[in-house]
Design a protein around this motif. Structure first.
Motif, PDB file in Angstrom:
ATOM      1  N   GLY A 186      -0.495 -11.214   9.160  1.00  0.00           N
ATOM      2  CA  GLY A 186      -0.698  -9.958   9.874  1.00  0.00           C
ATOM      3  C   GLY A 186       0.224  -8.863   9.394  1.00  0.00           C
ATOM      4  O   GLY A 186      -0.165  -7.692   9.306  1.00  0.00           O
ATOM      5  N   SER A 187       1.468  -9.210   9.065  1.00  0.00           N
ATOM      6  CA  SER A 187       2.397  -8.196   8.582  1.00  0.00           C
ATOM      7  C   SER A 187       1.963  -7.671   7.215  1.00  0.00           C
ATOM      8  O   SER A 187       2.113  -6.485   6.910  1.00  0.00           O
ATOM      9  N   TYR A 188       1.392  -8.556   6.390  1.00  0.00           N
ATOM     10  CA  TYR A 188       0.880  -8.092   5.099  1.00  0.00           C
ATOM     11  C   TYR A 188      -0.351  -7.212   5.267  1.00  0.00           C
ATOM     12  O   TYR A 188      -0.548  -6.254   4.513  1.00  0.00           O
ATOM     13  N   ALA A 189      -1.192  -7.539   6.251  1.00  0.00           N
ATOM     14  CA  ALA A 189      -2.366  -6.705   6.514  1.00  0.00           C
ATOM     15  C   ALA A 189      -1.934  -5.322   6.995  1.00  0.00           C
ATOM     16  O   ALA A 189      -2.517  -4.307   6.595  1.00  0.00           O
ATOM     17  N   THR A 190      -0.912  -5.273   7.825  1.00  0.00           N
ATOM     18  CA  THR A 190      -0.396  -3.977   8.291  1.00  0.00           C
ATOM     19  C   THR A 190       0.147  -3.171   7.119  1.00  0.00           C
ATOM     20  O   THR A 190      -0.113  -1.970   7.003  1.00  0.00           O
ATOM     21  N   LEU A 191       0.880  -3.826   6.246  1.00  0.00           N
ATOM     22  CA  LEU A 191       1.409  -3.150   5.067  1.00  0.00           C
ATOM     23  C   LEU A 191       0.281  -2.659   4.167  1.00  0.00           C
ATOM     24  O   LEU A 191       0.311  -1.535   3.651  1.00  0.00           O
ATOM     25  N   GLY A 192      -0.747  -3.480   3.987  1.00  0.00           N
ATOM     26  CA  GLY A 192      -1.891  -3.082   3.167  1.00  0.00           C
ATOM     27  C   GLY A 192      -2.617  -1.885   3.757  1.00  0.00           C
ATOM     28  O   GLY A 192      -3.011  -0.962   3.033  1.00  0.00           O
ATOM     29  N   LEU A 193      -2.806  -1.871   5.071  1.00  0.00           N
ATOM     30  CA  LEU A 193      -3.456  -0.724   5.715  1.00  0.00           C
ATOM     31  C   LEU A 193      -2.608   0.535   5.589  1.00  0.00           C
ATOM     32  O   LEU A 193      -3.141   1.629   5.384  1.00  0.00           O
ATOM     33  N   LEU A 194      -1.310   0.393   5.703  1.00  0.00           N
ATOM     34  CA  LEU A 194      -0.420   1.543   5.543  1.00  0.00           C
ATOM     35  C   LEU A 194      -0.494   2.098   4.120  1.00  0.00           C
ATOM     36  O   LEU A 194      -0.560   3.319   3.917  1.00  0.00           O
ATOM     37  N   LEU A 195      -0.496   1.218   3.127  1.00  0.00           N
ATOM     38  CA  LEU A 195      -0.614   1.663   1.742  1.00  0.00           C
ATOM     39  C   LEU A 195      -1.965   2.312   1.476  1.00  0.00           C
ATOM     40  O   LEU A 195      -2.053   3.324   0.773  1.00  0.00           O
ATOM     41  N   LEU A 196      -3.031   1.763   2.042  1.00  0.00           N
ATOM     42  CA  LEU A 196      -4.359   2.349   1.883  1.00  0.00           C
ATOM     43  C   LEU A 196      -4.425   3.732   2.527  1.00  0.00           C
ATOM     44  O   LEU A 196      -4.938   4.684   1.932  1.00  0.00           O
ATOM     45  N   ALA A 197      -3.863   3.863   3.730  1.00  0.00           N
ATOM     46  CA  ALA A 197      -3.872   5.158   4.419  1.00  0.00           C
ATOM     47  C   ALA A 197      -3.054   6.184   3.637  1.00  0.00           C
ATOM     48  O   ALA A 197      -3.461   7.342   3.497  1.00  0.00           O
ATOM     49  N   SER A 198      -1.899   5.765   3.090  1.00  0.00           N
ATOM     50  CA  SER A 198      -1.088   6.715   2.326  1.00  0.00           C
ATOM     51  C   SER A 198      -1.792   7.120   1.042  1.00  0.00           C
ATOM     52  O   SER A 198      -1.724   8.279   0.623  1.00  0.00           O
ATOM     53  N   ALA A 199      -2.498   6.211   0.384  1.00  0.00           N
ATOM     54  CA  ALA A 199      -3.251   6.566  -0.821  1.00  0.00           C
ATOM     55  C   ALA A 199      -4.379   7.530  -0.483  1.00  0.00           C
ATOM     56  O   ALA A 199      -4.645   8.484  -1.233  1.00  0.00           O
ATOM     57  N   LEU A 200      -5.050   7.329   0.642  1.00  0.00           N
ATOM     58  CA  LEU A 200      -6.124   8.245   1.049  1.00  0.00           C
ATOM     59  C   LEU A 200      -5.578   9.637   1.365  1.00  0.00           C
ATOM     60  O   LEU A 200      -6.196  10.644   1.012  1.00  0.00           O
ATOM     61  N   VAL A 201      -4.436   9.711   2.028  1.00  0.00           N
ATOM     62  CA  VAL A 201      -3.827  11.017   2.318  1.00  0.00           C
ATOM     63  C   VAL A 201      -3.427  11.698   1.008  1.00  0.00           C
ATOM     64  O   VAL A 201      -3.644  12.904   0.825  1.00  0.00           O
ATOM     65  N   PHE A 202      -2.873  10.942   0.092  1.00  0.00           N
ATOM     66  CA  PHE A 202      -2.470  11.490  -1.213  1.00  0.00           C
ATOM     67  C   PHE A 202      -3.680  12.042  -1.960  1.00  0.00           C
ATOM     68  O   PHE A 202      -3.672  13.178  -2.438  1.00  0.00           O
ATOM     69  N   LEU A 203      -4.733  11.241  -2.063  1.00  0.00           N
ATOM     70  CA  LEU A 203      -5.935  11.691  -2.770  1.00  0.00           C
ATOM     71  C   LEU A 203      -6.608  12.854  -2.042  1.00  0.00           C
ATOM     72  O   LEU A 203      -7.115  13.780  -2.685  1.00  0.00           O
ATOM     73  N   GLY A 204      -6.595  12.832  -0.711  1.00  0.00           N
ATOM     74  CA  GLY A 204      -7.175  13.936   0.049  1.00  0.00           C
ATOM     75  C   GLY A 204      -6.419  15.237  -0.163  1.00  0.00           C
ATOM     76  O   GLY A 204      -7.025  16.309  -0.299  1.00  0.00           O
ATOM     77  N   ALA A 205      -5.095  15.177  -0.209  1.00  0.00           N
ATOM     78  CA  ALA A 205      -4.299  16.388  -0.418  1.00  0.00           C
ATOM     79  C   ALA A 205      -4.548  16.970  -1.805  1.00  0.00           C
ATOM     80  O   ALA A 205      -4.740  18.185  -1.960  1.00  0.00           O
ATOM     81  N   PHE A 206      -4.585  16.116  -2.818  1.00  0.00           N
ATOM     82  CA  PHE A 206      -4.830  16.629  -4.165  1.00  0.00           C
ATOM     83  C   PHE A 206      -6.267  17.108  -4.333  1.00  0.00           C
ATOM     84  O   PHE A 206      -6.529  18.077  -5.051  1.00  0.00           O
ATOM     85  N   GLY A 207      -7.213  16.428  -3.677  1.00  0.00           N
ATOM     86  CA  GLY A 207      -8.601  16.887  -3.731  1.00  0.00           C
ATOM     87  C   GLY A 207      -8.777  18.231  -3.049  1.00  0.00           C
ATOM     88  O   GLY A 207      -9.482  19.114  -3.555  1.00  0.00           O
ATOM     89  N   ALA A 208      -8.132  18.418  -1.891  1.00  0.00           N
ATOM     90  CA  ALA A 208      -8.202  19.710  -1.196  1.00  0.00           C
ATOM     91  C   ALA A 208      -7.557  20.800  -2.030  1.00  0.00           C
ATOM     92  O   ALA A 208      -8.056  21.935  -2.080  1.00  0.00           O
ATOM     93  N   ASN A 209      -6.483  20.486  -2.694  1.00  0.00           N
ATOM     94  CA  ASN A 209      -5.832  21.466  -3.564  1.00  0.00           C
ATOM     95  C   ASN A 209      -6.769  21.893  -4.684  1.00  0.00           C
ATOM     96  O   ASN A 209      -6.884  23.081  -4.996  1.00  0.00           O
ATOM     97  N   ARG A 210      -7.458  20.938  -5.292  1.00  0.00           N
ATOM     98  CA  ARG A 210      -8.366  21.268  -6.391  1.00  0.00           C
ATOM     99  C   ARG A 210      -9.546  22.110  -5.899  1.00  0.00           C
ATOM    100  O   ARG A 210     -10.000  23.020  -6.590  1.00  0.00           O
ATOM    101  N   LEU A 211     -10.037  21.825  -4.699  1.00  0.00           N
ATOM    102  CA  LEU A 211     -11.174  22.573  -4.176  1.00  0.00           C
ATOM    103  C   LEU A 211     -10.797  23.965  -3.677  1.00  0.00           C
ATOM    104  O   LEU A 211     -11.574  24.910  -3.808  1.00  0.00           O
ATOM    105  N   LEU A 212      -9.610  24.117  -3.126  1.00  0.00           N
ATOM    106  CA  LEU A 212      -9.244  25.375  -2.474  1.00  0.00           C
ATOM    107  C   LEU A 212      -8.444  26.337  -3.346  1.00  0.00           C
ATOM    108  O   LEU A 212      -8.277  27.487  -2.958  1.00  0.00           O
TER     109      LEU A 212
END
Length: 125
Positions: free
Chosen positions: A6-32
């Motif tokens: 469970g602790s590894y799953a929590t870590l994996g979800l946190l890493l996935l969420a941080s990667a999505l925020v990172f990609l979303g920020a750079f994607g918004a920058n490219r679009l705007l």
């Protein structure tokens, strides 16, 4: 989620969420961002205090500047350790042992500065 995995799953979800925020920020920058026209002449030229650059971009640095920087960092760290020691020294139970430890610490630093002085490392010219 509990248990060993469970602790590894929590870590994996946190890493996935941080990667999505990172990609979303750079994607918004490219679009705007505004479209950039061609750079005006001289925009990417080196800037030297308002003067036109002279010569090439290759310059040799003397090793002694790095030695001065290293010595500065060494003695700045020494000062960082001396201030907490001065605060702890006033507390009861930190008498002779604390003075002996700091004496050894300052003696090692004094040997280092004596070595630098004897080798003429501290001479600027």
């Amino acid at each position: 989620m509990s248990g060993y995995l469970g602790s590894y799953a929590t870590l994996g979800l946190l890493l996935l969420a941080s990667a999505l925020v990172f990609l979303g920020a750079f994607g918004a920058n490219r679009l705007l961002r505004p479209a950039s026209p061609a750079d005006p002449p001289g925009k990417r030229a080196a800037y030297e205090c308002g003067l036109d650059p002279v010569g090439t971009d290759w310059a040799q640095m003397q090793i002694r500047y790095y030695v001065y920087a290293y010595l500065y960092v060494l003695f700045a760290v020494e000062a960082v350790f001396l201030f907490p020691w001065a605060v702890v020294f006033d507390r009861p139970g930190f008498g002779l042992v604390t003075v002996a430890e700091m004496g050894i610490f300052v003696a090692v630093l004094a040997v280092g500065i004596l070595y630098a002085w004897r080798r003429n490392i501290l001479r600027w010219s």
